[in-house]
Design a protein around this motif. Structure first.
Motif, short mmCIF file in Angstrom:
data_model
loop_
_atom_site.label_atom_id
_atom_site.label_comp_id
_atom_site.label_asym_id
_atom_site.label_seq_id
_atom_site.Cartn_x
_atom_site.Cartn_y
_atom_site.Cartn_z
N ALA A 119 34.49 33.66 40.55
CA ALA A 119 34.90 33.45 41.94
C ALA A 119 36.31 32.86 42.04
O ALA A 119 36.50 31.75 42.53
CB ALA A 119 33.89 32.56 42.65
N PRO A 120 37.32 33.60 41.57
CA PRO A 120 38.68 33.05 41.67
C PRO A 120 39.13 32.98 43.13
O PRO A 120 38.65 33.74 43.97
CB PRO A 120 39.53 34.07 40.89
N THR A 121 40.03 32.06 43.40
CA THR A 121 40.60 31.95 44.74
C THR A 121 41.64 33.04 44.88
O THR A 121 42.66 33.02 44.20
CB THR A 121 41.24 30.57 44.93
N LEU A 122 41.36 34.00 45.77
CA LEU A 122 42.26 35.13 45.95
C LEU A 122 42.61 35.31 47.42
O LEU A 122 41.78 35.05 48.29
CB LEU A 122 41.59 36.42 45.46
N SER A 123 43.80 35.82 47.64
CA SER A 123 44.18 36.20 49.00
C SER A 123 43.39 37.46 49.36
O SER A 123 42.84 38.15 48.50
CB SER A 123 45.68 36.50 49.06
N GLU A 124 43.33 37.76 50.63
CA GLU A 124 42.66 38.98 51.09
C GLU A 124 43.30 40.21 50.43
O GLU A 124 42.62 41.14 50.00
CB GLU A 124 42.74 39.09 52.62
N GLU A 125 44.62 40.20 50.34
CA GLU A 125 45.35 41.30 49.72
C GLU A 125 44.94 41.47 48.25
O GLU A 125 44.75 42.59 47.78
CB GLU A 125 46.85 41.03 49.83
N SER A 126 44.80 40.38 47.53
CA SER A 126 44.41 40.45 46.13
C SER A 126 42.96 40.94 45.98
O SER A 126 42.66 41.69 45.06
CB SER A 126 44.58 39.10 45.44
N ARG A 127 42.09 40.52 46.87
CA ARG A 127 40.70 41.01 46.82
C ARG A 127 40.67 42.52 47.02
O ARG A 127 39.97 43.25 46.31
CB ARG A 127 39.82 40.30 47.86
N GLU A 128 41.45 43.01 47.98
CA GLU A 128 41.54 44.45 48.22
C GLU A 128 42.13 45.17 47.01
O GLU A 128 41.67 46.25 46.64
CB GLU A 128 42.37 44.73 49.46
N ALA A 129 43.13 44.56 46.40
CA ALA A 129 43.77 45.17 45.23
C ALA A 129 42.78 45.27 44.07
O ALA A 129 42.76 46.29 43.36
CB ALA A 129 45.00 44.35 44.83
N LEU A 130 41.96 44.24 43.86
CA LEU A 130 40.94 44.30 42.81
C LEU A 130 39.94 45.43 43.08
O LEU A 130 39.52 46.13 42.16
CB LEU A 130 40.20 42.97 42.69
N THR A 131 39.58 45.60 44.34
CA THR A 131 38.68 46.69 44.72
C THR A 131 39.32 48.04 44.40
O THR A 131 38.66 48.94 43.88
CB THR A 131 38.32 46.60 46.22
N ASP A 132 40.61 48.17 44.68
CA ASP A 132 41.32 49.41 44.36
C ASP A 132 41.34 49.65 42.85
O ASP A 132 41.11 50.77 42.39
CB ASP A 132 42.76 49.37 44.88
N LEU A 133 41.60 48.60 42.07
CA LEU A 133 41.60 48.75 40.61
C LEU A 133 40.22 49.19 40.12
O LEU A 133 40.12 50.01 39.20
CB LEU A 133 42.01 47.45 39.92
N ALA A 134 39.17 48.64 40.71
CA ALA A 134 37.81 49.02 40.32
C ALA A 134 37.56 50.50 40.61
O ALA A 134 36.91 51.20 39.81
CB ALA A 134 36.79 48.15 41.03
N LYS A 135 38.09 50.99 41.72
CA LYS A 135 37.96 52.43 42.03
C LYS A 135 38.69 53.26 40.99
O LYS A 135 38.18 54.29 40.53
CB LYS A 135 38.50 52.72 43.43
N PHE A 136 39.89 52.85 40.62
CA PHE A 136 40.65 53.58 39.60
C PHE A 136 39.92 53.56 38.27
O PHE A 136 39.87 54.55 37.56
CB PHE A 136 42.05 53.00 39.41
N ALA A 137 39.36 52.40 37.93
CA ALA A 137 38.66 52.25 36.65
C ALA A 137 37.46 53.17 36.56
O ALA A 137 37.06 53.57 35.46
CB ALA A 137 38.23 50.80 36.46
N ALA A 138 36.89 53.54 37.69
CA ALA A 138 35.71 54.41 37.71
C ALA A 138 36.09 55.89 37.85
O ALA A 138 35.20 56.74 37.93
CB ALA A 138 34.80 54.00 38.86
N THR A 139 37.37 56.20 37.86
CA THR A 139 37.85 57.56 38.09
C THR A 139 37.96 58.32 36.77
O THR A 139 38.34 57.75 35.75
CB THR A 139 39.22 57.51 38.80
N ALA A 140 37.68 59.60 36.83
CA ALA A 140 37.83 60.47 35.66
C ALA A 140 39.29 60.92 35.55
O ALA A 140 39.98 61.03 36.56
CB ALA A 140 36.92 61.69 35.79
N PRO A 141 39.75 61.19 34.32
CA PRO A 141 41.13 61.64 34.14
C PRO A 141 41.41 62.92 34.92
O PRO A 141 40.55 63.77 35.08
CB PRO A 141 41.24 61.90 32.63
N GLN A 142 42.64 63.04 35.38
CA GLN A 142 43.10 64.20 36.13
C GLN A 142 43.40 65.34 35.16
O GLN A 142 44.07 65.14 34.16
CB GLN A 142 44.38 63.82 36.90
N ASP A 143 42.87 66.51 35.46
CA ASP A 143 43.26 67.69 34.67
C ASP A 143 44.72 67.98 34.93
O ASP A 143 45.33 67.39 35.81
CB ASP A 143 42.40 68.91 35.06
#
Length: 182
Positions: A119-143
């Motif tokens: 539970a790190p102290t994060l700004s709203e922007e950083s929380r959203e950015a972590l969510t975006d990174l999690a989406k990228f991490a779950a993405t398959a490589p682009q052909d």
């Protein structure tokens, strides 16, 4: 003068294999950067810490992984924003490059979580950015793609780079600042 360029992707891959690490160079660099962004210490035995495996050998001094740590830590606090992601060069296929970027994101999330805690102290922007990174991490490589896909991948790489720096500022640098004030 301290070295300011990351070791070559191939050097990190080779040293990782020599240490029997079962992670790609991109994912390992992501894990290191996540660890540093989450407030983890820049120490020579960083692979054992970011991989949460005490049996991982400490990289040799001045080897590729030690240089990776030193340069990455310096780049993350560079006032000129010289931070660079360790990814295959632009001659590599789109599949290889996009896969490496998503590996980098997976590594970053793991290293960040280990260092910053649940539970790190994060700004709203950083929380959203972590969510975006999690989406990228779950993405398959682009052909293989066209020029538009190349531009999109370049923009994603830049977005991930800026997110990593932002999280580093939000967590690691903010914690250092609070310590100096106390």
């Amino acid at each position: 003068m301290a070295e300011t360029q990351l070791p070559l992707f191939s050097e990190v891959e080779a040293e990782s294999r020599n240490l029997s690490l079962s992670t790609s160079a991109a994912e390992l660099h992501g894990a290191l950067c996540g660890w540093l962004a989450g407030g983890g210490a820049s120490v020579r035995e960083w692979p054992a810490r970011v991989l949460a495996d005490a049996s991982v050998a400490t990289p040799p001094a001045n080897g590729a992984l030690d240089r990776l740590r030193l340069v990455s830590a310096a780049q993350m606090v560079d006032p000129e924003y010289g931070f660079v992601l360790l990814l295959p060069d632009h001659e590599a296929s789109m599949t290889e490059r996009s896969g490496a970027l998503f590996d980098w994101c997976r590594g970053f999330l793991g290293g960040f979580g280990l260092a910053a805690g649940s539970a790190p102290t994060l700004s709203e922007e950083s929380r959203e950015a972590l969510t975006d990174l999690a989406k990228f991490a779950a993405t398959a490589p682009q052909d293989e793609g066209d020029e538009e896909d190349e531009e999109a991948l370049t923009e994603l790489e830049e977005f991930v780079r800026i997110v990593a720096l932002g999280l580093h500022g939000d967590v690691a640098l903010a914690a250092q600042h609070r310590q100096r004030l106390n």
